[in-house]
Design a protein around this motif. Structure first.
Motif, mmCIF file in Angstrom:
data_model
loop_
_atom_site.group_PDB
_atom_site.id
_atom_site.type_symbol
_atom_site.label_atom_id
_atom_site.label_comp_id
_atom_site.label_asym_id
_atom_site.label_seq_id
_atom_site.Cartn_x
_atom_site.Cartn_y
_atom_site.Cartn_z
ATOM 1 N N HIS A 156 39.554 6.639 0.151
ATOM 2 C CA HIS A 156 40.240 5.440 0.191
ATOM 3 C C HIS A 156 39.511 4.093 0.278
ATOM 4 C CE1 HIS A 156 41.246 6.206 3.994
ATOM 5 N NE2 HIS A 156 41.758 5.427 3.865
ATOM 6 N N PRO A 157 40.268 3.011 -0.854
ATOM 7 C CA PRO A 157 39.240 1.863 -0.602
ATOM 8 C C PRO A 157 39.748 0.819 1.127
ATOM 9 C CG PRO A 157 40.749 1.166 -1.720
ATOM 10 C CD PRO A 157 40.650 2.809 -1.898
ATOM 11 N N ILE A 158 38.609 0.306 1.889
ATOM 12 C CA ILE A 158 38.589 -0.335 2.834
ATOM 13 C C ILE A 158 38.974 -1.577 2.437
ATOM 14 C CG2 ILE A 158 37.536 -0.957 4.829
ATOM 15 C CD1 ILE A 158 36.378 1.628 5.128
ATOM 16 N N VAL A 170 26.291 6.241 3.658
ATOM 17 C CA VAL A 170 27.447 7.278 4.736
ATOM 18 C C VAL A 170 27.005 6.714 6.569
ATOM 19 C CG1 VAL A 170 29.313 9.116 4.851
ATOM 20 C CG2 VAL A 170 27.973 8.317 2.678
ATOM 21 N N ILE A 171 28.240 6.225 6.437
ATOM 22 C CA ILE A 171 28.244 6.377 8.191
ATOM 23 C C ILE A 171 29.319 7.276 8.518
ATOM 24 C CG2 ILE A 171 29.423 4.534 10.259
ATOM 25 C CD1 ILE A 171 29.134 2.252 8.910
ATOM 26 N N LEU A 183 33.593 -0.391 0.746
ATOM 27 C CA LEU A 183 33.608 0.625 1.419
ATOM 28 C C LEU A 183 35.234 1.052 1.793
ATOM 29 C CD1 LEU A 183 33.121 -1.720 5.644
ATOM 30 C CD2 LEU A 183 31.485 -0.141 3.537
ATOM 31 N N ARG A 184 34.447 2.819 1.440
ATOM 32 C CA ARG A 184 35.468 3.722 1.103
ATOM 33 C C ARG A 184 35.446 4.150 2.303
ATOM 34 N NH1 ARG A 184 37.160 3.620 -3.941
ATOM 35 N NH2 ARG A 184 38.778 5.681 -3.220
ATOM 36 N N ALA A 244 37.934 4.465 14.182
ATOM 37 C CA ALA A 244 38.021 5.669 14.233
ATOM 38 C C ALA A 244 38.125 6.840 12.939
ATOM 39 C CB ALA A 244 38.061 6.616 15.446
ATOM 40 N N SER A 245 39.177 6.559 12.332
ATOM 41 C CA SER A 245 40.003 7.337 11.265
ATOM 42 C C SER A 245 39.528 7.222 10.219
ATOM 43 C CB SER A 245 41.183 7.332 11.796
ATOM 44 O OG SER A 245 41.779 6.116 10.623
ATOM 45 N N ASP A 246 38.457 5.361 10.052
ATOM 46 C CA ASP A 246 38.346 5.374 8.510
ATOM 47 C C ASP A 246 37.038 6.370 8.870
ATOM 48 O OD1 ASP A 246 39.543 3.015 8.394
ATOM 49 O OD2 ASP A 246 38.838 1.800 9.165
#
Length: 208
Positions: free
Chosen positions: A29-31, A119-120, A149-150, A51-53
């Protein structure tokens, strides 16, 4: 055989092209979207991540003239992401693999090219500084650059692209072979397509 080859082509395109594209652009989902270049000036973006991202996929949209970007072999943009003074992602973006850029506006020649910076995988909660700058490519008339950012994105199986391209190659080869042999073999001749035998004499019988 042709039907099977077409199925292989479709399956190969789905696995090698559509699946990675869908995972890169739509999974998770988009940030947010952040404008990092406009009016001839780059500016960094600070984004608060949780952290949940994780994992966070980092994408960059470049709005520029298509003829300058297409076929570009040099680095158009560079991107770094840092947290707590430590670099967690560094990428060089060339945008040379974008087959179908989006039209920015019907009245403008500019198009929107998208490239993935990376990707992080693990996110330490806190602010992340994203810095985008120019690469070594010359003559790129950039109108705008956006950072996308997603969060919670799926990972792309690295085996997908080679497997998909292999299936597409097999399907194309099979189609070519079936077309060649189809032309050579042909079907039974229509007897009505042959001209009638020559007739001799008044009653149609050949002369002695």
């Amino acid at each position: 055989m042709r039907f099977l080859c077409v199925l292989l082509l479709i399956a190969g395109a789905a696995i090698g092209i559509f699946y990675p594209w869908a995972m890169s652009n739509f999974s998770g989902h988009p940030i947010g979207t952040y404008r990092v270049y406009e009016g001839g000036r780059f500016r960094p973006a600070t984004v608060q991540l949780a952290a949940s991202d994780a994992p966070v996929r980092v994408l960059v949209d470049l709005t520029a003239r298509a003829e300058r970007v297409a076929g570009q072999q040099r680095t158009v943009l560079t991107l770094t992401a840092a947290h707590g003074g430590r670099t967690v992602l560094a990428s060089a973006l060339s945008f040379n693999h974008t087959d179908n850029p989006r039209q920015a506006s019907p009245q403008l020649p500019d198009k929107i090219f998208r490239d993935e910076a990376g990707v992080i995988d693990k996110v330490v909660p806190g602010p992340y500084l994203f810095t985008v700058g120019p690469g070594d490519a010359d003559g790129i008339a950039m109108r705008a650059v956006d950072l996308i950012l997603r969060a919670d994105t799926g990972s792309i199986d690295e085996r997908a692209r080679p497997a998909g391209y292999t299936l597409m190659g097999v399907g194309l080869a099979g189609l070519a072979v079936s077309l060649v042999f189809g032309r050579r073999g042909g079907g039974p001749q229509n007897p009505n397509s042959q001209p009638p035998p020559p007739r001799w004499g008044r009653n149609g019988s050949p002369r002695a």
